[in-house]
Design a protein around this motif. Structure first.
Motif, short mmCIF file in Angstrom:
data_model
loop_
_atom_site.label_atom_id
_atom_site.label_comp_id
_atom_site.label_asym_id
_atom_site.label_seq_id
_atom_site.Cartn_x
_atom_site.Cartn_y
_atom_site.Cartn_z
N VAL A 1 0.43 -1.11 0.28
CA VAL A 1 0.02 -0.32 -0.15
C VAL A 1 0.77 0.99 -0.03
O VAL A 1 2.12 1.25 0.62
N PRO A 2 0.42 2.12 -1.03
CA PRO A 2 1.41 3.61 -0.92
C PRO A 2 0.99 4.35 0.21
O PRO A 2 0.31 4.66 0.92
N VAL A 3 2.59 4.84 1.01
CA VAL A 3 2.50 5.64 2.07
C VAL A 3 2.00 7.17 1.47
O VAL A 3 2.77 6.99 0.85
N PRO A 4 1.74 8.17 1.87
CA PRO A 4 0.87 9.30 1.77
C PRO A 4 2.74 9.75 2.81
O PRO A 4 2.47 9.87 3.60
N VAL A 5 2.46 11.03 1.32
CA VAL A 5 3.34 11.73 1.71
C VAL A 5 3.01 12.75 2.57
O VAL A 5 1.92 13.53 2.31
N PRO A 6 3.51 13.92 3.53
CA PRO A 6 2.56 14.46 4.41
C PRO A 6 2.87 16.03 3.44
O PRO A 6 4.19 16.22 3.74
N ALA A 7 1.40 16.89 3.63
CA ALA A 7 2.19 18.07 3.27
C ALA A 7 2.95 18.85 4.17
O ALA A 7 3.09 19.18 5.17
N PRO A 8 4.09 19.78 3.14
CA PRO A 8 4.73 20.72 4.05
C PRO A 8 4.22 21.31 4.85
O PRO A 8 3.61 22.34 4.64
N VAL A 9 4.22 21.49 6.05
CA VAL A 9 3.33 22.52 7.18
C VAL A 9 4.92 23.49 6.67
O VAL A 9 6.12 24.07 7.42
N ALA A 10 4.02 25.03 7.15
CA ALA A 10 3.93 26.23 7.08
C ALA A 10 4.63 26.49 8.30
O ALA A 10 4.53 26.46 8.98
N ALA A 11 6.01 27.52 8.79
CA ALA A 11 6.67 27.83 10.08
C ALA A 11 6.33 28.79 10.72
O ALA A 11 5.11 29.87 10.10
#
Length: 316
Positions: A78-88
């Motif tokens: 199952v492909p692992v989702p890549v988390p979206a970058p969190v704004a600083a």
């Protein structure tokens, strides 16, 4: 005969060879292959295995899911989702307040750091004298004013707070006899004049506290604490006698004119040294001329300084 027999044997060999070739071609056409070795798999078995690996009724969806006529084919990753970058997230500003009070001769210096209160007003009280100062654009505050006690206690009320903070410092060598002051209310037509060494009005040595303006050539210093532009707020003018004394006259100037500056009483408070050397207050009341009289001003002597000695003036 022998020759003919030889020819017949050659012809027979040719016929046998031809039959062998014809028979071999048919074998190859039928899928004949050389005899398998010990580790080889017959071609027919390979073909059968390939046909069984992908059943005819299998679909793309069943293959992707690992199922089909032949059953599950094992787990599908199952492909692992890549988390979206969190704004600083910006760090919260440091809004801590710092207060400091120190004495420099007869003067007090109050300094404060208020990083989150630029433009706000700080209220200050010392020995009953109250005044305010705004915080600078860079969040700092620095106020210099005369000490009115040997042990200076200063109450500082910061923006957004109701209760003041008390800070204190000793004032070495303090002498109340070197301090003279007058308090009144902003909006009243009052000014304080100091004439040093016989100076006339407007000459070098003349100091005037009306809107915080000091004259040139003065030896002593005249402070105006408060905001003259805010009617109804307290104002206090304090004159620091130079070390060693000076010849000077201190006068109260009260203007008279139309409107609210005529026909009424103006109340001021004199600040000076009492019999015990501590700060003493005395109320002074001035009755302005009637409004029908020409505009002018009233000059009242407050004190006269003669060298190192302070002489009280007669108020009449």
């Amino acid at each position: 005969m022998q020759l003919q027999a030889g020819r017949m044997r050659i012809a027979a060999v040719s016929v046998v060879a031809a039959l062998a070739l014809l028979s071999g071609g048919q074998m190859l056409a039928r899928g004949w292959a050389p005899a398998p070795g010990p580790g080889d798999v017959p071609a027919a078995d390979v073909v059968g295995q390939a046909d069984a690996a992908v059943p005819a009724e299998a679909t793309l969806d069943s293959l992707a899911a690992g199922t089909g006529a032949a059953g599950p084919q094992g787990p599908v990753p199952v492909p692992v989702p890549v988390p979206a970058p969190v704004a600083a997230v910006a760090a919260a500003p440091d809004c801590r307040t710092r207060l400091a009070l120190k004495a420099d001769g007869p003067l007090l210096e109050l300094s404060a750091t208020l990083p989150c209160d630029a433009g706000e007003v700080v209220h200050i009280a010392h020995a009953g004298v109250r005044f305010s100062r705004p915080v600078a654009a860079d969040g700092t505050l620095r106020v210099v004013f005369p000490a009115l006690a040997a042990e200076a206690l200063v109450n500082v009320t910061l923006p957004g707070e109701e209760s003041p903070q008390l800070i204190e410092t000793p004032v070495p060598g303090f002498d109340m006899r070197s301090v003279l002051g007058l308090a009144w209310t902003a909006g009243d037509p009052v000014a304080v004049n100091v004439f040093e060494n016989g100076a006339a009005f407007g000459e070098p040595g003349h100091l005037r506290a009306a809107r915080g303006v000091n004259g040139a050539g003065a030896v002593g210093r005249l402070f105006l604490l408060g905001d003259p532009g805010k009617a109804g707020t307290p104002l206090t003018a304090i004159y620091l006698v130079p070390k060693g004394g000076i010849d000077a006259a201190i006068e109260l100037e009260v203007s008279s004119g139309k409107g609210r500056t005529c026909g009424r009483d103006v109340v001021t408070t004199r600040l000076g040294a009492g019999p015990d050397g501590d700060l003493e207050r005395a109320v002074m009341r001035v009755t302005l001329p009637d409004c029908g009289e020409p505009a002018g001003w009233v000059l009242l002597p407050i004190a006269r300084l003669e060298g190192p000695r302070l002489a009280e003036a007669e108020n009449g």
